[in-house]
Design a protein around this motif. Structure first.
Motif, mmCIF file in Angstrom:
data_model
loop_
_atom_site.group_PDB
_atom_site.id
_atom_site.type_symbol
_atom_site.label_atom_id
_atom_site.label_comp_id
_atom_site.label_asym_id
_atom_site.label_seq_id
_atom_site.Cartn_x
_atom_site.Cartn_y
_atom_site.Cartn_z
ATOM 1 N N ASP A 283 22.129 -25.559 37.863
ATOM 2 C CA ASP A 283 22.593 -26.757 38.548
ATOM 3 C C ASP A 283 22.049 -28.071 37.987
ATOM 4 O OD1 ASP A 283 20.060 -26.212 39.520
ATOM 5 O OD2 ASP A 283 20.541 -26.668 41.594
ATOM 6 N N LEU A 284 20.974 -28.048 37.216
ATOM 7 C CA LEU A 284 20.439 -29.278 36.619
ATOM 8 C C LEU A 284 20.728 -29.363 35.119
ATOM 9 C CD1 LEU A 284 16.996 -29.577 38.449
ATOM 10 C CD2 LEU A 284 19.178 -30.613 39.050
ATOM 11 N N SER A 285 21.599 -28.492 34.628
ATOM 12 C CA SER A 285 21.901 -28.417 33.201
ATOM 13 C C SER A 285 23.068 -29.323 32.833
ATOM 14 C CB SER A 285 22.245 -26.980 32.831
ATOM 15 O OG SER A 285 21.193 -26.116 33.203
ATOM 16 N N GLY A 286 23.217 -29.548 31.520
ATOM 17 C CA GLY A 286 24.324 -30.344 31.020
ATOM 18 C C GLY A 286 24.973 -29.671 29.827
ATOM 19 N N ILE A 287 26.115 -30.218 29.424
ATOM 20 C CA ILE A 287 26.860 -29.692 28.281
ATOM 21 C C ILE A 287 27.049 -30.830 27.284
ATOM 22 C CG2 ILE A 287 29.016 -28.608 27.519
ATOM 23 C CD1 ILE A 287 29.346 -27.587 30.418
ATOM 24 N N THR A 288 26.855 -30.525 26.009
ATOM 25 C CA THR A 288 26.983 -31.552 24.975
ATOM 26 C C THR A 288 28.367 -31.523 24.325
ATOM 27 O OG1 THR A 288 26.196 -30.133 23.177
ATOM 28 C CG2 THR A 288 24.532 -31.345 24.419
ATOM 29 N N THR A 289 28.633 -32.585 23.593
ATOM 30 C CA THR A 289 29.829 -32.617 22.765
ATOM 31 C C THR A 289 29.642 -31.603 21.640
ATOM 32 O OG1 THR A 289 28.841 -34.413 21.481
ATOM 33 C CG2 THR A 289 30.361 -35.041 23.257
ATOM 34 N N SER A 290 30.697 -31.325 20.890
ATOM 35 C CA SER A 290 30.624 -30.285 19.855
ATOM 36 C C SER A 290 29.579 -30.586 18.781
ATOM 37 C CB SER A 290 31.991 -30.064 19.212
ATOM 38 O OG SER A 290 32.452 -31.266 18.637
ATOM 39 N N ASP A 291 29.288 -31.870 18.539
ATOM 40 C CA ASP A 291 28.262 -32.199 17.544
ATOM 41 C C ASP A 291 26.850 -32.156 18.136
ATOM 42 O OD1 ASP A 291 28.116 -34.518 19.068
ATOM 43 O OD2 ASP A 291 28.800 -35.854 17.464
ATOM 44 N N GLY A 292 26.753 -31.988 19.449
ATOM 45 C CA GLY A 292 25.460 -31.849 20.114
ATOM 46 C C GLY A 292 24.681 -33.145 20.269
ATOM 47 N N LYS A 293 25.306 -34.273 20.007
ATOM 48 C CA LYS A 293 24.570 -35.548 20.033
ATOM 49 C C LYS A 293 24.766 -36.360 21.303
ATOM 50 C CE LYS A 293 24.315 -35.848 15.078
ATOM 51 N NZ LYS A 293 24.522 -36.619 13.877
ATOM 52 N N LYS A 294 25.800 -36.031 22.071
ATOM 53 C CA LYS A 294 26.078 -36.778 23.301
ATOM 54 C C LYS A 294 26.408 -35.795 24.416
ATOM 55 C CE LYS A 294 27.773 -40.842 20.961
ATOM 56 N NZ LYS A 294 28.893 -41.695 20.669
ATOM 57 N N TRP A 295 26.304 -36.292 25.629
ATOM 58 C CA TRP A 295 26.631 -35.472 26.792
ATOM 59 C C TRP A 295 28.125 -35.461 27.030
ATOM 60 C CZ3 TRP A 295 22.999 -32.386 28.215
ATOM 61 C CH2 TRP A 295 21.658 -32.774 28.152
ATOM 62 N N GLU A 296 28.691 -34.288 27.197
ATOM 63 C CA GLU A 296 30.067 -34.142 27.652
ATOM 64 C C GLU A 296 30.062 -34.039 29.172
ATOM 65 O OE1 GLU A 296 33.166 -30.610 27.188
ATOM 66 O OE2 GLU A 296 32.751 -31.618 25.287
ATOM 67 N N VAL A 297 29.148 -33.217 29.693
ATOM 68 C CA VAL A 297 28.881 -33.108 31.127
ATOM 69 C C VAL A 297 27.397 -33.399 31.297
ATOM 70 C CG1 VAL A 297 28.896 -31.599 33.141
ATOM 71 C CG2 VAL A 297 30.697 -31.367 31.414
ATOM 72 N N HIS A 298 27.102 -34.508 31.939
ATOM 73 C CA HIS A 298 25.713 -34.961 32.100
ATOM 74 C C HIS A 298 24.910 -34.037 33.006
ATOM 75 C CE1 HIS A 298 24.733 -38.544 30.028
ATOM 76 N NE2 HIS A 298 23.975 -39.061 30.958
ATOM 77 N N PRO A 299 23.632 -33.811 32.668
ATOM 78 C CA PRO A 299 22.772 -33.081 33.611
ATOM 79 C C PRO A 299 22.423 -33.996 34.779
ATOM 80 C CG PRO A 299 21.483 -33.859 31.763
ATOM 81 C CD PRO A 299 22.923 -34.217 31.468
ATOM 82 N N ALA A 300 21.865 -33.425 35.809
ATOM 83 C CA ALA A 300 21.482 -34.215 36.980
ATOM 84 C C ALA A 300 20.444 -35.264 36.581
ATOM 85 C CB ALA A 300 20.923 -33.304 38.059
ATOM 86 N N PRO A 301 20.724 -36.543 36.790
ATOM 87 C CA PRO A 301 19.784 -37.598 36.378
ATOM 88 C C PRO A 301 18.534 -37.664 37.246
ATOM 89 C CG PRO A 301 21.653 -38.547 37.518
ATOM 90 C CD PRO A 301 21.941 -37.076 37.368
ATOM 91 N N TYR A 302 18.552 -37.010 38.408
ATOM 92 C CA TYR A 302 17.381 -37.028 39.290
ATOM 93 C C TYR A 302 16.348 -35.971 38.923
ATOM 94 C CZ TYR A 302 20.176 -33.385 41.522
ATOM 95 O OH TYR A 302 20.926 -32.278 41.763
ATOM 96 N N SER A 303 16.648 -35.159 37.929
ATOM 97 C CA SER A 303 15.703 -34.134 37.488
ATOM 98 C C SER A 303 14.435 -34.782 36.942
ATOM 99 C CB SER A 303 16.370 -33.280 36.397
ATOM 100 O OG SER A 303 15.405 -32.609 35.625
ATOM 101 N N TRP A 304 13.290 -34.313 37.389
ATOM 102 C CA TRP A 304 12.008 -34.841 36.933
ATOM 103 C C TRP A 304 11.891 -34.701 35.413
ATOM 104 C CZ3 TRP A 304 7.746 -32.768 34.430
ATOM 105 C CH2 TRP A 304 6.618 -33.579 34.392
ATOM 106 N N SER A 305 12.273 -33.564 34.883
ATOM 107 C CA SER A 305 12.174 -33.325 33.442
ATOM 108 C C SER A 305 13.028 -34.300 32.649
ATOM 109 C CB SER A 305 12.639 -31.907 33.096
ATOM 110 O OG SER A 305 11.930 -30.968 33.827
#
Length: 186
Positions: free
Chosen positions: A135-157
């Protein structure tokens, strides 16, 4: 022989423990249902990123990542694991090496887990360590440099990684693994 209330109560608890589970809101309850004859874990209320990640993982399984059985708009059904936080004597070296394998697999699929910590590792029926809870994970674009689906911004990490000047999804995920997983386990 007449069964006492205490024996009946014990038998009831034993039977309930060996069943499927479901998570709604903040509560885990028993579920009288099986998936192909096996107990499983059903999670209601998964977010957009978790649903998308589970679709990817169902097509690309890994021995150190929970098996995804069903993925709907309402719930996700996954393999039932025993969280290692319930176990006192887990093998920390094996746990780390298997978590690294899971991380490498996820990153190869463009999934950045971010929420690395022992609380999100479970043990399957064969004693294998497996990662769960995306639930706090994200998905990157195919080049891995940008977020396609952002992770939860409230995550401490996530916030700690940004505060430390990390920008790319892989840098953020590697940082989260280091501070929340390796440093806590050892």
């Amino acid at each position: 022989m007449v069964e006492s209330r205490r024996n009946k109560k014990y038998k009831r608890k034993t039977r309930r423990r060996d069943c499927s589970k479901q998570f709604r809101g903040t509560t885990v309850t028993n579920l009288d249902e099986k998936f192909r004859g096996m107990n499983f874990f059903r999670k209601y209320g998964a977010g957009i990123s978790e649903i998308a990640i589970c679709k990817i993982l169902k097509k690309n399984p890994h021995p150190n990542i929970v098996k995804v059985y069903r993925n709907t708009d309402s719930y996700i059904d996954i393999e039932l694991l025993t969280p290692i936080i319930a176990e006192k004597d887990y093998d920390k070296n094996t746990l780390i090496s298997e978590a690294v394998l899971a991380k490498n697999h996820l990153q190869s699929l463009g999934i950045m887990y971010i929420d690395w910590k022992p609380d999100n590792i479970g043990i399957d029926a064969d004693g294998k360590y497996k990662l769960f809870d995306f639930d706090l994970s994200g998905i990157t674009t195919s080049d891995g440099k940008k977020w396609e689906v952002h992770p939860a911004p409230y995550s401490w990490s996530y916030r700690q990684a940004i505060a430390n000047g990390l920008k790319t999804p892989k840098e953020i995920d590697d940082f989260a693994f280091e501070i929340n997983f390796i440093n806590i386990v050892f």
